[in-house]
Design an enzyme around this catalytic site. Structure first.
Site, mmCIF file in Angstrom:
data_model
loop_
_atom_site.group_PDB
_atom_site.id
_atom_site.type_symbol
_atom_site.label_atom_id
_atom_site.label_comp_id
_atom_site.label_asym_id
_atom_site.label_seq_id
_atom_site.Cartn_x
_atom_site.Cartn_y
_atom_site.Cartn_z
ATOM 1 N N ASP A 6 0.845 -1.197 0.000
ATOM 2 C CA ASP A 6 0.000 0.000 0.000
ATOM 3 C C ASP A 6 0.886 1.256 0.000
ATOM 4 O OD1 ASP A 6 -2.241 1.680 0.451
ATOM 5 O OD2 ASP A 6 -1.934 1.543 2.617
ATOM 6 N N ASP A 8 -0.216 5.017 0.976
ATOM 7 C CA ASP A 8 -0.384 5.979 2.081
ATOM 8 C C ASP A 8 -0.388 5.273 3.428
ATOM 9 O OD1 ASP A 8 -0.674 8.204 0.352
ATOM 10 O OD2 ASP A 8 -2.689 7.491 -0.116
ATOM 11 N N ASP A 139 -1.923 -0.591 5.885
ATOM 12 C CA ASP A 139 -2.219 -0.057 7.219
ATOM 13 C C ASP A 139 -3.716 -0.057 7.534
ATOM 14 O OD1 ASP A 139 -2.454 1.981 5.208
ATOM 15 O OD2 ASP A 139 -2.654 3.454 6.829
HETATM 16 MG MG MG Z 1 -2.867 3.062 3.496
#
Ligand code: MG
Length: 185
Positions: A6, A8, A139
């Site tokens: 991922d 961000d 995240d």
């Molecule tokens: Mg993310």
């Protein structure tokens, strides 16, 4: 192994830039910024009172926000090291629905920090369950979509995802996490 990473909150430090930008604008706001270590909800605006959420959103939808995110410490080296180990590594990212600045700037960020080879490794999708892979480092506490994913979610450790079960990785321990799991080295 095909590793999806991922962008961000894993490669690009969304949290610190949002906090800094909010703090710089403090005289016009009545609420102090929520420091990155105090963040509890996955969506940053949910950590602010309801009447301030549009102001938070205006920060991260503004031109230049995504382009100027700093890399998370260790992230860029880790990507290169995974590739050097022979893994197929793709950056798998979901853009904001308010895409106007976000999408192009995500590509610019990768080009600037990793180069054209990695721009070609980007998969931009709103539904990561439609993407094949062995693991997804992300995240977001729960990554869901239209299909049962082929990948196993490895949670990238952040203060706002402590409730998520399963393996937990950061750029200080990733080699240990991948190395101790059968088939992942
Ligand atoms: Mg993310």
């Amino acid at each position: 192994m095909l590793i999806l990473v991922d962008q961000d909150g894993v490669l690009a430090d969304f949290e610190h830039r949002l906090y800094q930008t909010w703090q710089q604008a403090t005289p016009t706001h009545e609420h102090p910024g929520v420091a990155p270590h105090e963040r509890r909800h996955f969506y940053a605006k949910d950590d602010y009172p309801e009447h301030l959420r549009d102001a938070v959103q205006r920060i991260y939808t503004a031109p230049g926000f995504f382009r100027n995110l700093p890399p998370i410490d260790g992230a860029l080296d880790a990507l290169q090291a995974m590739l050097a180990r022979g893994h197929d590594v793709r950056i798998c990212t979901s853009p904001l629905t308010l895409y106007q600045n976000c999408v192009g700037e995500k590509y610019e960020w990768v080009d600037r920090h990793l180069g054209a080879e990695w721009v070609a490794r980007m998969v931009v999708t709103k539904d990561k369950t439609l993407v094949h892979g062995d693991i997804l480092i992300d995240d977001k506490p729960h990554v869901t979509g239209a299909r049962t994913p082929t990948w196993q979610h490895v949670v990238y450790n952040q203060p706002y995802n402590q409730q998520a079960p399963g393996l937990r990785l950061h750029w200080g321990n990733w080699q240990e996490i991948l190395g101790t799991h059968p088939g992942w080295d």
